[in-house]
Motif scaffolding. Structure first.
Motif, PDB file in Angstrom:
ATOM      1  N   PRO A   3     -54.976  44.073 110.937  1.00  0.00           N
ATOM      2  CA  PRO A   3     -56.006  44.397 109.977  1.00  0.00           C
ATOM      3  C   PRO A   3     -55.295  44.609 108.844  1.00  0.00           C
ATOM      4  O   PRO A   3     -54.174  44.980 108.656  1.00  0.00           O
ATOM      5  N   ARG A  51     -57.017  50.132 105.439  1.00  0.00           N
ATOM      6  CA  ARG A  51     -58.405  50.456 105.286  1.00  0.00           C
ATOM      7  C   ARG A  51     -58.675  51.093 103.775  1.00  0.00           C
ATOM      8  O   ARG A  51     -57.811  51.453 103.301  1.00  0.00           O
ATOM      9  N   SER A  77     -61.724  54.919 107.704  1.00  0.00           N
ATOM     10  CA  SER A  77     -60.527  55.242 108.516  1.00  0.00           C
ATOM     11  C   SER A  77     -60.773  55.135 110.006  1.00  0.00           C
ATOM     12  O   SER A  77     -59.720  55.103 110.690  1.00  0.00           O
ATOM     13  N   SER A 109     -61.423  50.235 113.416  1.00  0.00           N
ATOM     14  CA  SER A 109     -60.313  49.462 112.991  1.00  0.00           C
ATOM     15  C   SER A 109     -61.134  47.813 113.317  1.00  0.00           C
ATOM     16  O   SER A 109     -61.607  47.884 114.637  1.00  0.00           O
ATOM     17  N   LEU A 112     -59.843  44.125 114.027  1.00  0.00           N
ATOM     18  CA  LEU A 112     -58.793  43.385 114.389  1.00  0.00           C
ATOM     19  C   LEU A 112     -59.005  41.926 114.410  1.00  0.00           C
ATOM     20  O   LEU A 112     -59.725  41.375 115.139  1.00  0.00           O
ATOM     21  N   ARG A 158     -62.690  48.701 117.120  1.00  0.00           N
ATOM     22  CA  ARG A 158     -62.405  49.655 117.908  1.00  0.00           C
ATOM     23  C   ARG A 158     -62.942  51.103 117.096  1.00  0.00           C
ATOM     24  O   ARG A 158     -62.656  50.950 115.660  1.00  0.00           O
ATOM     25  N   GLU A 184     -66.330  50.318 121.340  1.00  0.00           N
ATOM     26  CA  GLU A 184     -65.466  48.987 121.231  1.00  0.00           C
ATOM     27  C   GLU A 184     -66.423  47.822 121.211  1.00  0.00           C
ATOM     28  O   GLU A 184     -67.352  47.918 121.935  1.00  0.00           O
ATOM     29  N   ALA A 235     -65.265  48.582 108.008  1.00  0.00           N
ATOM     30  CA  ALA A 235     -63.754  48.077 108.027  1.00  0.00           C
ATOM     31  C   ALA A 235     -63.661  46.765 107.591  1.00  0.00           C
ATOM     32  O   ALA A 235     -65.043  46.018 107.423  1.00  0.00           O
ATOM     33  N   ALA A 291     -61.157  43.037 107.251  1.00  0.00           N
ATOM     34  CA  ALA A 291     -59.913  42.170 107.854  1.00  0.00           C
ATOM     35  C   ALA A 291     -59.961  40.935 107.089  1.00  0.00           C
ATOM     36  O   ALA A 291     -60.945  40.373 106.525  1.00  0.00           O
TER      37      ALA A 291
END
Length: 437
Positions: free
Chosen positions: A11, A14, A20, A23, A25, A42, A77, A138, A140
């Motif tokens: 990841p 943040r 925070s 996540s 991923l 998640r 999730e 989030a 990534a």
């Protein structure tokens, strides 16, 4: 050169306290472009609706984007490889690679190309609460490379031959393949680099609009291609006694011509190619194949300013157009034809059947023909997004290429593996072919 070794889940840091708890991923953080994609989320509230935005900017600065709409499970999730995408996005259902193959350009008539394989493409992912305009939860990123660890690339200037030679890591020798692209000209070597990652010594062969090669598609001499074949046959890292050929579109009829006239060819894979010579006269010794003609009256316009050229080329089995027909019956190699049933560039499905007929008439083995009913013209390596329409240099206007995004994506994954299996199977023969003329 990028190392493909990394933490399995990578990841990005943040960006704020609001993000925070969640996540995003992506696995792995660095990989080859034709590797599968894995994304997990998640830390969401149970049942939360979210939007996954994927963005990629190509070397020319063009932005490609896609959107997936998802709902978190009872544990907060979601896993893109198992969670179904909901209606309202770029794809629906369980589509692990959907964020990749559904990418669309911001500007119409653009195709995703990779011209410099030495640098990776970066995918950027962002997760938003609710619709794509919702709060950012989030982020990534993932690097997708074309040149794997320890694969070498050499810009080739050997005699008249121009191109890129890729060698896999290790002592070798390796099965050898020459890859020939279509009518765009220049040097495109992303397919060759990806093949080298899979264990092939691969030459991406330029043949016009590159360095001191012809500037336009007017006429070509097969002796140039013969010199490239001989270079590969004599290379100490190429496993003989014969090599393979891979050609798409105009590259398809060129590799059929190479297999029909030249020695040293063991296996030829044709992706949406023509069995007639197209676009430029082709000379070999005292033999000339003229380019097959077209009938502009057969041009259709599915939308203003965009053409459908599938029907414009004359039938190569009818006189006087038969003189452009490539004498594929002279070839002694194995053939694989990859065919998109919705190829709008030309009738590649019919051309594959004609090729099979001509081979059988000469007592040769039938080719393997793999037909994908809803695939279009640009059948690329896995996860390249579908190019729906772009500018065609030969007809000097934008044209549609055909294909339905999901079916086309599945065809790319399947055909890429079939091409590799085909070369692995047939590039260990012991018969050195002779000239046919």
């Amino acid at each position: 050169m990028l190392s493909l070794l990394c933490s399995p889940l990578c990841p990005l840091p943040r960006a704020s306290r609001a993000m925070s708890a969640v996540s995003l991923l992506v696995s792995p953080g660095r990989c080859l472009f034709d590797d599968p994609l894995r994304l997990r989320v998640r830390g969401l509230p149970a049942g939360q609706d979210v939007s996954l935005l994927t963005a990629l900017t190509d070397e020319a600065g063009e932005l490609f984007t896609s959107v997936g709409r998802y709902r978190a499970d009872g544990g907060g999730e979601l896993d893109v490889s198992r969670s179904p995408a909901l209606e309202g996005g770029s794809y629906t259902g369980v589509e692990p690679e959907g964020p990749l193959w559904s990418l669309e350009p911001r500007t119409p008539l653009r195709r995703l190309l990779k011209k410099d394989v030495r640098s990776p493409l970066q995918l950027r992912f962002s997760l938003h609460r609710g619709p794509p305009t919702g709060a950012l939860l989030a982020e990534a990123a993932q690097e997708r490379s074309f040149l794997g660890e320890a694969v070498s690339r050499e810009l080739l200037r050997a005699g008249r031959v121009r191109g890129s030679l890729f060698l896999p890591p290790g002592p070798g020798p390796f099965p050898g393949v020459i890859e020939v692209q279509g009518t765009g000209g220049g040097l495109l070597d992303y397919k060759a680099s990806l093949l080298a990652n899979r264990g092939f010594a691969t030459l991406a062969l330029a043949y016009y609009k590159y360095e001191d090669l012809p500037k336009e598609m007017k006429e070509f001499h097969l002796e140039y291609f013969e010199e490239a074949v001989n270079y590969m046959l004599q290379h100490p890292q190429v496993k003989g006694p014969g090599i393979g050929l891979l050609g798409h579109s105009k590259g398809g009829d060129l590799v059929i011509s190479m297999a029909s006239f030249l020695k040293g060819i063991t296996a030829t894979a044709v992706v949406n190619g023509s069995v007639a010579n197209v676009g430029a006269a082709l000379h070999y010794k005292d033999h000339t194949l003229p380019p097959i003609g077209i009938d502009p009256k057969r041009l259709k316009h599915p939308e203003p300013g965009v053409g459908d050229i599938r029907d414009v080329i004359h039938n190569p089995l009818e006189e006087p157009h038969r003189k452009s027909l490539i004498p594929i019956g002279k070839a002694d190699c194995k053939f694989l034809f990859i065919v998109g049933g919705d190829d709008r560039n030309w009738k590649s499905d019919i051309y594959a059947q004609i090729a099979s007929q001509l081979l059988v008439e000469e007592g040769k083995e039938k080719p393997e023909i793999v037909f994908y009913p809803k695939a279009g013209h640009y059948i690329e390596p896995p996860y390249f997004p579908l190019c729906k329409a772009s500018f065609h240099k030969l007809v000097n206007l934008p044209v549609v290429w055909g294909g339905e995004p999901k079916a086309h994506a599945l065809a790319q994954v399947d055909s890429w593996q079939r091409i590799q299996n085909f070369f692995h199977k047939h590039l260990n023969g012991k018969n050195v072919l002779k000239n046919k003329l």
